[in-house]
Every structure is written in C-alpha cells, then in structure tokens.
Design a protein around this motif. Structure first.
Motif, mmCIF file in Angstrom:
data_model
loop_
_atom_site.group_PDB
_atom_site.id
_atom_site.type_symbol
_atom_site.label_atom_id
_atom_site.label_comp_id
_atom_site.label_asym_id
_atom_site.label_seq_id
_atom_site.Cartn_x
_atom_site.Cartn_y
_atom_site.Cartn_z
ATOM 1 N N ASP A 152 -3.363 3.994 -7.250
ATOM 2 C CA ASP A 152 -2.776 5.200 -6.674
ATOM 3 C C ASP A 152 -3.886 5.932 -5.925
ATOM 4 O OD1 ASP A 152 -0.129 5.015 -7.582
ATOM 5 O OD2 ASP A 152 -0.649 5.851 -9.522
ATOM 6 N N GLU A 199 -0.311 8.167 -4.242
ATOM 7 C CA GLU A 199 0.193 8.556 -5.559
ATOM 8 C C GLU A 199 1.527 9.266 -5.428
ATOM 9 O OE1 GLU A 199 -2.649 11.190 -7.321
ATOM 10 O OE2 GLU A 199 -2.493 12.650 -5.717
ATOM 11 N N LYS A 218 -5.017 9.268 -3.706
ATOM 12 C CA LYS A 218 -4.668 10.645 -3.362
ATOM 13 C C LYS A 218 -4.510 10.755 -1.852
ATOM 14 C CE LYS A 218 -6.864 12.848 -7.266
ATOM 15 N NZ LYS A 218 -7.617 13.998 -7.723
#
Length: 79
Positions: free
Chosen positions: A61, A26, A63
């Motif tokens: 996305d 992300e 983390k």
C-alpha cells in the motif's frame, strides 16, 4: 479455510512459483485485497498449473503522497 504457508524451498521443482508484486494506493479494504489475491491465485493455477500454495502475492500500500503521475503527487488536488 486458511491454507498453511509453504516456504519456497518446499515447492516441487516442477511447480511454477510465480511471485506477484502489487503496488497500489492505500485505501482498499481487507475484503477487497482478499478477493484480489484469491482471483489472481485461481487464474494463475488455471493458466500455469501447479498448486495454489505455489503462488505468492505481495501487496504494498503506497500513500498518495508517495505516488506521482505526470509530475504531480496524488496527494495534491487534481483538476
């Protein structure tokens, strides 16, 4: 101009229907993602033919805490 989404069942059988799955950490902006999908679509149509509406792209996305390389999470400090 925004093109309407075409459901896969509405594609012609002769059209290539690639679906790209992109996973990346992300942090990219919407503008960066917009340019990325425009370019992937343009090149796909150039190489495979078909129409832009036949190209699907899914961006996930991830983390940094959920991505590891070499046994180390990307959320951990790198040396």
């Amino acid at each position: 101009m925004r093109r309407p989404h075409v459901h896969p069942s509405n594609h012609k059988e002769s059209d290539p229907m690639p679906t790209y799955h992109i996973e990346m950490m992300e942090g990219r902006t919407v503008e960066q993602k917009k340019k990325l999908v425009q370019e992937i679509t343009r090149i796909t149509v150039e190489v495979l033919g078909g129409s832009p509406e036949s190209v699907d792209i899914l961006i996930t996305d991830v983390k940094r805490e959920n991505w590891a390389t070499g046994g180390k999470l990307w959320s951990e400090p790198r040396s």
